[in-house]
Design an enzyme around this catalytic site. Sequence first.
Site, short mmCIF file in Angstrom:
data_model
loop_
_atom_site.label_atom_id
_atom_site.label_comp_id
_atom_site.label_asym_id
_atom_site.label_seq_id
_atom_site.Cartn_x
_atom_site.Cartn_y
_atom_site.Cartn_z
N GLY A 45 19.27 92.99 74.83
CA GLY A 45 18.07 93.46 74.15
C GLY A 45 17.35 94.56 74.88
O GLY A 45 16.16 94.80 74.63
N GLY B 120 14.10 85.40 74.54
CA GLY B 120 13.00 86.25 74.10
C GLY B 120 13.28 86.91 72.77
O GLY B 120 14.38 86.83 72.23
N VAL B 121 12.29 87.61 72.25
CA VAL B 121 12.42 88.20 70.92
C VAL B 121 13.42 89.35 70.91
O VAL B 121 14.17 89.54 69.94
CB VAL B 121 11.04 88.64 70.38
CG1 VAL B 121 10.46 89.77 71.22
CG2 VAL B 121 11.11 89.05 68.92
N ASP B 122 13.48 90.14 72.00
CA ASP B 122 14.36 91.31 71.99
C ASP B 122 15.83 90.93 71.92
O ASP B 122 16.58 91.45 71.08
CB ASP B 122 14.09 92.17 73.24
CG ASP B 122 12.71 92.79 73.23
OD1 ASP B 122 12.18 93.05 72.13
OD2 ASP B 122 12.15 93.02 74.31
N SER B 123 16.28 90.06 72.81
CA SER B 123 17.70 89.68 72.79
C SER B 123 18.04 88.90 71.54
O SER B 123 19.16 88.97 71.02
CB SER B 123 18.06 88.88 74.05
OG SER B 123 17.32 87.68 74.13
N CYS C 242 12.23 87.45 87.18
CA CYS C 242 12.63 86.16 86.60
C CYS C 242 12.54 85.00 87.58
O CYS C 242 12.31 83.87 87.18
CB CYS C 242 14.03 86.25 85.99
SG CYS C 242 15.37 86.34 87.19
N ALA D 112 23.93 88.69 75.57
CA ALA D 112 23.14 88.00 76.59
C ALA D 112 21.80 87.63 75.98
O ALA D 112 21.00 88.51 75.63
CB ALA D 112 22.95 88.90 77.81
N MET D 113 21.53 86.33 75.85
CA MET D 113 20.33 85.85 75.18
C MET D 113 19.39 85.19 76.19
O MET D 113 19.73 84.17 76.79
CB MET D 113 20.71 84.87 74.07
CG MET D 113 21.59 85.51 73.00
SD MET D 113 22.04 84.39 71.66
CE MET D 113 20.43 84.12 70.89
N SER D 114 18.22 85.80 76.36
CA SER D 114 17.25 85.30 77.34
C SER D 114 16.26 84.33 76.73
O SER D 114 15.42 83.79 77.44
CB SER D 114 16.48 86.49 77.93
OG SER D 114 15.68 87.10 76.92
N CYS E 96 20.57 93.02 89.24
CA CYS E 96 21.01 92.05 88.24
C CYS E 96 21.77 92.75 87.12
O CYS E 96 22.82 92.27 86.67
CB CYS E 96 19.81 91.30 87.68
SG CYS E 96 20.25 89.99 86.51
#
Length: 382
Positions: A127, A12-15, A201, A8-10, A103
């Site tokens: 992430g 952001g840097v973490d994902s 979000c 799951a890619m948002s 969520c």
Amino acid sequence: MSRRIVVAMSGGVDSSVAAALLVEQGWEVVGVTLQVWPPGFHPPGRHTGCCSLDAVDDARRVADRLGIPYYVFNFQELFAEAVIGPFTREYLQGRTPNPCVWCNERVKFGALLDRALELGAEAVATGHYAAVEFCPERGRWLLKKARDRRKDQTYALWPLTQAQLARVRFPLAGYTKEEVRALARRFGLPVAAKAESQEICFVPDDYRRFLLQTAPEALAPGPIVDTGGKVLGQHPGVAFFTVGQRRGLGVAFGRPMYVVELDAASRTVVVGGREEVMAQGLVAGQANWIALERLAAPQQAAARIRRSADEVGCVVEPEAAAGDDGSRVRVHFDSPQWAVTPGQSVVFYQGDVVLGGAVIERAVRATAEQGARQGHTTSARA
């Protein structure tokens, strides 16, 4: 043959780093961003968070950099039903919701995991700063705190089931935020310097503004009373207040006063002094146990009653009631706690291990003497 995993890619840097680490480990990585805002829905205010068009663009650029397939899944209807709708209803009922928990439970580790399995993946990764491992002695999957305690996100993951935990991967479990930034630079990710988003979000600024636009019925005036029932003023609607709130009450009391309780049925906001906001315990429902099959007897634990709160020692025990399904618990704190808030989660820990969690239904108030002893050392949360 490499194993397939959906990340799951948002944007952001973490994902993004989570995806890069899995590629480096040899996984067949598929990047996915979730389209969750319903058609025509635009949150009030400027928004560049995890569900915005900017986020999709960033996630796609990261996927291109990593050389992985990338898709956008349409979960608009589910998100409206599972997150946005309950968020609004909870505030209208005088409760303070935690939409990230819903969520995670219904969308990211519910519907997305189901879709990933249909696509032949064996797991979903995110992430999140958390850890999952199987404990042979217990015969259960455990949810544990991440190495970076400042970023630990287990508080919002407590509803995950054993079946979900078995299919979840958290690649950032052993990294600090600073190390994740360094990895992003090493991998050459275009989001390496991207700022973090701390907002809900779909509510980028003030939730009250969101409610006014999406639920006009939130404007339901009523009385502000003290704990003795004396009317002190009027308010525009219980949905605009939360337990522990001091500022924005709209009435000059002559001394510091805080929201003690919200009664949506009578449209009443109850206020009191600091000592009256302290609680010796709470009752919670909808419990989910991770490290335990069920709560059969009282357990010593540490409880966290909101994401930003410190843990407090406690005893958690089953709350027996007529017709109860066993999912309600009663918690006794070792010391009185500030602003126990209905609608928020209470999560139970033993060391690094998450025992489980539940949704707060009501506070069990401390005596005036206990509150007075603790009150001068506890800062307001609002």
